[in-house]
Design a protein around this motif. Structure first.
Motif, PDB file in Angstrom:
ATOM      1  N   GLN A 126       0.824  -1.207   0.000  1.00 19.09           N
ATOM      2  CA  GLN A 126       0.000   0.000   0.000  1.00 19.09           C
ATOM      3  C   GLN A 126       0.862   1.262   0.000  1.00 19.09           C
ATOM      4  O   GLN A 126       0.559   2.235  -0.704  1.00 19.09           O
ATOM      5  CB  GLN A 126      -0.923  -0.008   1.211  1.00 19.09           C
ATOM      6  CG  GLN A 126      -1.998  -1.078   1.179  1.00 19.09           C
ATOM      7  CD  GLN A 126      -2.696  -1.246   2.514  1.00 19.09           C
ATOM      8  OE1 GLN A 126      -2.605  -0.391   3.397  1.00 19.09           O
ATOM      9  NE2 GLN A 126      -3.390  -2.357   2.688  1.00 19.09           N
ATOM     10  N   LEU A 127       1.951   1.245   0.767  1.00 19.97           N
ATOM     11  CA  LEU A 127       2.851   2.388   0.781  1.00 19.97           C
ATOM     12  C   LEU A 127       3.498   2.587  -0.582  1.00 19.97           C
ATOM     13  O   LEU A 127       3.626   3.726  -1.069  1.00 19.97           O
ATOM     14  CB  LEU A 127       3.930   2.199   1.853  1.00 19.97           C
ATOM     15  CG  LEU A 127       3.489   2.326   3.310  1.00 19.97           C
ATOM     16  CD1 LEU A 127       4.624   1.904   4.241  1.00 19.97           C
ATOM     17  CD2 LEU A 127       3.046   3.745   3.631  1.00 19.97           C
ATOM     18  N   ALA A 128       3.920   1.483  -1.212  1.00 24.87           N
ATOM     19  CA  ALA A 128       4.544   1.577  -2.533  1.00 24.87           C
ATOM     20  C   ALA A 128       3.580   2.162  -3.551  1.00 24.87           C
ATOM     21  O   ALA A 128       3.954   2.997  -4.391  1.00 24.87           O
ATOM     22  CB  ALA A 128       5.034   0.200  -2.975  1.00 24.87           C
ATOM     23  N   HIS A 129       2.326   1.738  -3.477  1.00 26.63           N
ATOM     24  CA  HIS A 129       1.309   2.268  -4.398  1.00 26.63           C
ATOM     25  C   HIS A 129       1.053   3.750  -4.137  1.00 26.63           C
ATOM     26  O   HIS A 129       0.871   4.536  -5.079  1.00 26.63           O
ATOM     27  CB  HIS A 129       0.018   1.469  -4.247  1.00 26.63           C
ATOM     28  CG  HIS A 129      -1.109   1.984  -5.092  1.00 26.63           C
ATOM     29  ND1 HIS A 129      -1.162   1.797  -6.460  1.00 26.63           N
ATOM     30  CD2 HIS A 129      -2.228   2.706  -4.763  1.00 26.63           C
ATOM     31  CE1 HIS A 129      -2.259   2.361  -6.938  1.00 26.63           C
ATOM     32  NE2 HIS A 129      -2.916   2.930  -5.929  1.00 26.63           N
ATOM     33  N   ARG A 130       1.075   4.139  -2.876  1.00 24.85           N
ATOM     34  CA  ARG A 130       0.753   5.514  -2.503  1.00 24.85           C
ATOM     35  C   ARG A 130       1.858   6.492  -2.908  1.00 24.85           C
ATOM     36  O   ARG A 130       1.584   7.596  -3.383  1.00 24.85           O
ATOM     37  CB  ARG A 130       0.515   5.592  -0.991  1.00 24.85           C
ATOM     38  CG  ARG A 130       0.088   6.954  -0.466  1.00 24.85           C
ATOM     39  CD  ARG A 130      -0.029   6.916   1.055  1.00 24.85           C
ATOM     40  NE  ARG A 130      -1.068   6.014   1.510  1.00 24.85           N
ATOM     41  CZ  ARG A 130      -2.342   6.358   1.712  1.00 24.85           C
ATOM     42  NH1 ARG A 130      -2.714   7.615   1.489  1.00 24.85           N
ATOM     43  NH2 ARG A 130      -3.215   5.472   2.131  1.00 24.85           N
ATOM     44  N   PHE A 131       3.133   6.082  -2.746  1.00 23.13           N
ATOM     45  CA  PHE A 131       4.221   7.046  -2.890  1.00 23.13           C
ATOM     46  C   PHE A 131       5.089   6.843  -4.122  1.00 23.13           C
ATOM     47  O   PHE A 131       5.925   7.697  -4.430  1.00 23.13           O
ATOM     48  CB  PHE A 131       5.097   7.027  -1.629  1.00 23.13           C
ATOM     49  CG  PHE A 131       4.384   7.558  -0.416  1.00 23.13           C
ATOM     50  CD1 PHE A 131       4.043   8.900  -0.322  1.00 23.13           C
ATOM     51  CD2 PHE A 131       4.029   6.706   0.616  1.00 23.13           C
ATOM     52  CE1 PHE A 131       3.376   9.389   0.787  1.00 23.13           C
ATOM     53  CE2 PHE A 131       3.365   7.187   1.739  1.00 23.13           C
ATOM     54  CZ  PHE A 131       3.041   8.531   1.818  1.00 23.13           C
ATOM     55  N   GLY A 132       4.952   5.750  -4.821  1.00 22.71           N
ATOM     56  CA  GLY A 132       5.607   5.612  -6.115  1.00 22.71           C
ATOM     57  C   GLY A 132       7.113   5.466  -6.067  1.00 22.71           C
ATOM     58  O   GLY A 132       7.678   4.849  -5.159  1.00 22.71           O
ATOM     59  N   SER A 133       7.781   6.079  -7.031  1.00 17.15           N
ATOM     60  CA  SER A 133       9.183   5.783  -7.306  1.00 17.15           C
ATOM     61  C   SER A 133      10.152   6.280  -6.243  1.00 17.15           C
ATOM     62  O   SER A 133      11.306   5.832  -6.202  1.00 17.15           O
ATOM     63  CB  SER A 133       9.582   6.378  -8.669  1.00 17.15           C
ATOM     64  OG  SER A 133       9.434   7.788  -8.664  1.00 17.15           O
ATOM     65  N   ARG A 134       9.745   7.197  -5.404  1.00 17.78           N
ATOM     66  CA  ARG A 134      10.658   7.688  -4.357  1.00 17.78           C
ATOM     67  C   ARG A 134      10.696   6.755  -3.143  1.00 17.78           C
ATOM     68  O   ARG A 134      11.435   7.012  -2.201  1.00 17.78           O
ATOM     69  CB  ARG A 134      10.262   9.103  -3.919  1.00 17.78           C
ATOM     70  CG  ARG A 134      10.522  10.157  -4.987  1.00 17.78           C
ATOM     71  CD  ARG A 134       9.904  11.486  -4.605  1.00 17.78           C
ATOM     72  NE  ARG A 134      10.534  12.075  -3.434  1.00 17.78           N
ATOM     73  CZ  ARG A 134      10.011  13.103  -2.760  1.00 17.78           C
ATOM     74  NH1 ARG A 134       8.836  13.620  -3.133  1.00 17.78           N
ATOM     75  NH2 ARG A 134      10.641  13.615  -1.721  1.00 17.78           N
ATOM     76  N   LEU A 135       9.926   5.679  -3.199  1.00 20.61           N
ATOM     77  CA  LEU A 135       9.859   4.752  -2.071  1.00 20.61           C
ATOM     78  C   LEU A 135      10.411   3.395  -2.463  1.00 20.61           C
ATOM     79  O   LEU A 135      10.146   2.895  -3.554  1.00 20.61           O
ATOM     80  CB  LEU A 135       8.410   4.593  -1.601  1.00 20.61           C
ATOM     81  CG  LEU A 135       8.226   3.775  -0.319  1.00 20.61           C
ATOM     82  CD1 LEU A 135       8.593   4.603   0.895  1.00 20.61           C
ATOM     83  CD2 LEU A 135       6.789   3.278  -0.197  1.00 20.61           C
ATOM     84  N   ARG A 136      11.198   2.810  -1.558  1.00 19.61           N
ATOM     85  CA  ARG A 136      11.636   1.427  -1.668  1.00 19.61           C
ATOM     86  C   ARG A 136      11.131   0.687  -0.441  1.00 19.61           C
ATOM     87  O   ARG A 136      11.252   1.189   0.681  1.00 19.61           O
ATOM     88  CB  ARG A 136      13.157   1.333  -1.722  1.00 19.61           C
ATOM     89  CG  ARG A 136      13.773   2.005  -2.941  1.00 19.61           C
ATOM     90  CD  ARG A 136      13.548   1.168  -4.196  1.00 19.61           C
ATOM     91  NE  ARG A 136      14.254   1.723  -5.337  1.00 19.61           N
ATOM     92  CZ  ARG A 136      13.766   2.643  -6.162  1.00 19.61           C
ATOM     93  NH1 ARG A 136      12.552   3.118  -5.955  1.00 19.61           N
ATOM     94  NH2 ARG A 136      14.471   3.091  -7.174  1.00 19.61           N
ATOM     95  N   THR A 137      10.564  -0.495  -0.624  1.00 23.33           N
ATOM     96  CA  THR A 137      10.039  -1.254   0.511  1.00 23.33           C
ATOM     97  C   THR A 137      10.938  -2.456   0.799  1.00 23.33           C
ATOM     98  O   THR A 137      11.529  -3.042  -0.112  1.00 23.33           O
ATOM     99  CB  THR A 137       8.607  -1.738   0.251  1.00 23.33           C
ATOM    100  OG1 THR A 137       8.592  -2.616  -0.882  1.00 23.33           O
ATOM    101  CG2 THR A 137       7.678  -0.557   0.004  1.00 23.33           C
ATOM    102  N   VAL A 138      10.996  -2.809   2.084  1.00 24.05           N
ATOM    103  CA  VAL A 138      11.772  -3.967   2.525  1.00 24.05           C
ATOM    104  C   VAL A 138      10.904  -4.777   3.474  1.00 24.05           C
ATOM    105  O   VAL A 138      10.476  -4.269   4.525  1.00 24.05           O
ATOM    106  CB  VAL A 138      13.072  -3.550   3.241  1.00 24.05           C
ATOM    107  CG1 VAL A 138      13.816  -4.785   3.740  1.00 24.05           C
ATOM    108  CG2 VAL A 138      13.951  -2.722   2.319  1.00 24.05           C
ATOM    109  N   SER A 139      10.642  -6.025   3.121  1.00 28.34           N
ATOM    110  CA  SER A 139       9.886  -6.931   3.971  1.00 28.34           C
ATOM    111  C   SER A 139      10.851  -7.641   4.919  1.00 28.34           C
ATOM    112  O   SER A 139      11.754  -8.355   4.482  1.00 28.34           O
ATOM    113  CB  SER A 139       9.135  -7.955   3.118  1.00 28.34           C
ATOM    114  OG  SER A 139       8.447  -8.873   3.931  1.00 28.34           O
TER     115      SER A 139
END
Length: 357
Positions: free
Chosen positions: A210-223
């Motif tokens: 959800q965060l990746a969808h909300r903020f786009g290319s400036r965000l990287r997610t780590v599980s």
């Protein structure tokens, strides 16, 4: 006036008539329009969090409202002004380390408890007595949007951490605990402050998506996996270098993910600790002295935020850099304060529960 009252830890809130606040010098009375409900407020009211809260108490930390009356030493605020109420009440007697009470929530030490005797009533009430220096003008706002402006009280916490880190435009921030209530707000605030990239680390994959969808290319997610070495490698691979680490993990998280995140920061990087790890027991955070020394790492603890953060965050919101429309608001009236507390528990990021007296 009406207020929600907690008589004993573990008992339900009762809404009753209580005396109106008595205005004094250096104080403002505010008609509460929207009071945000913390997602862990149920843990505070049950006693699980072991917060210093003198009972009986009216809970509620922070609010948006309109000035009802001002003291004789107030020169700028006027009756009817829209304001943000900061719950971080500090002693005024010049101590290098002021005593603090978080209005309607907790206190720091015996001095904070003394402050609670006067400023202890929180915002789950029709009126709120606030020190003048804790009242910040919002300017003209749409009354229907007042609950959304209460999101500022959420954003102020990570904003305090990012100010402590001296975040600069274009830098990369790793937010540890990014899928939580304050962590997700920290992602939004970091981007509003001009972070070039935010690495969002957390264990909830759906919320990361959800965060990746909300903020786009400036965000990287780590599980995160729970394996310290693996998690450190994952965070490093997400973006290199990382300039700032902001840790906002809750009490149950343990120390391993904190250490994993802290050791991803670049040489001369900054690490800010402002989560709840260790507050309910468990191991203390152990950091490898040689690595931090040889890499010239700054590690700083930060509780809450400085007073000037309020004004600067309001400016970020009014400019549109911090978009408060991201928050989905659910409203309850004061008579249903107990339901509001239950509803707020474990809400998804950018879900805000407010009480509208």
């Amino acid at each position: 006036m009406k207020a929600a009252v907690l008589k004993a830890f573990g008992e339900p809130l009762s809404v009753r008539q209580v005396p109106d606040p008595a205005l004094g010098t250096g104080e403002v009375v505010v008609d509460v329009v929207a009071a945000g409900v913390l997602p862990y407020m149920a843990e505070v009211l049950s006693g699980e969090r072991q917060y210093l809260l003198t009972l009986p108490a009216t809970p509620g930390a922070g609010a948006v409202g309109r000035v009802r009356s001002v003291g004789p030493d107030t020169t700028r605020l006027t009756v009817g002004d829209w304001v943000l109420c900061d719950p971080t009440v500090r002693s005024r007697d010049g101590a290098p380390t002021p005593d603090i009470t978080l209005q309607g929530l907790s206190a720091r030490g015996d001095g904070g408890l003394r402050l609670q005797q006067h400023f202890g009533r929180g915002s789950f009430a029709e009126q709120l007595l606030v020190p003048t220096e804790n009242v910040f003008p919002l300017g003209s706002i749409d009354p229907a949007e007042a609950p959304r402006w209460a999101a500022l009280n959420v954003c102020l916490v990570p904003y305090g951490g990012l100010l402590a880190a001296d975040l600069k435009a274009g830098e990369t921030v790793l937010v540890n605990g990014a899928t939580g209530y304050f962590g997700s707000a920290g992602v939004a605030v970091a981007l509003a402050m001009g972070a070039g990239r935010v690495v969002a680390a957390g264990r909830n994959r759906d919320r990361l998506a959800q965060l990746a969808h909300r903020f786009g290319s400036r965000l990287r997610t780590v599980s995160l996996t729970g394996d310290e070495d693996e998690d450190r490698d994952r965070m490093r691979r997400a973006h290199d270098p990382i300039d700032v680490v902001l840790d906002l993990l809750p009490p149950a998280a343990g120390t391993a993910p904190v250490r994993a995140a802290a050791m991803t920061v670049r040489e001369s990087g900054r690490v800010v600790l402002m989560g709840g790890v260790g507050m309910l027991g468990g191991d203390d955070l152990a950091l490898p002295y040689p690595w931090f020394m040889r890499n010239s790492i700054t590690v700083r603890g930060q509780w809450m935020y400085p007073p000037h953060a309020n004004t600067r965050l309001i400016e970020l919101a009014r400019s549109g850099l911090l978009d408060l429309d991201q928050f989905e608001v659910t409203e309850f009236d004061l008579d249903n304060a107990g339901q509001a507390v239950a509803h707020a528990t474990a809400r998804a990021p950018f879900s805000l529960t407010v009480i509208r007296p």
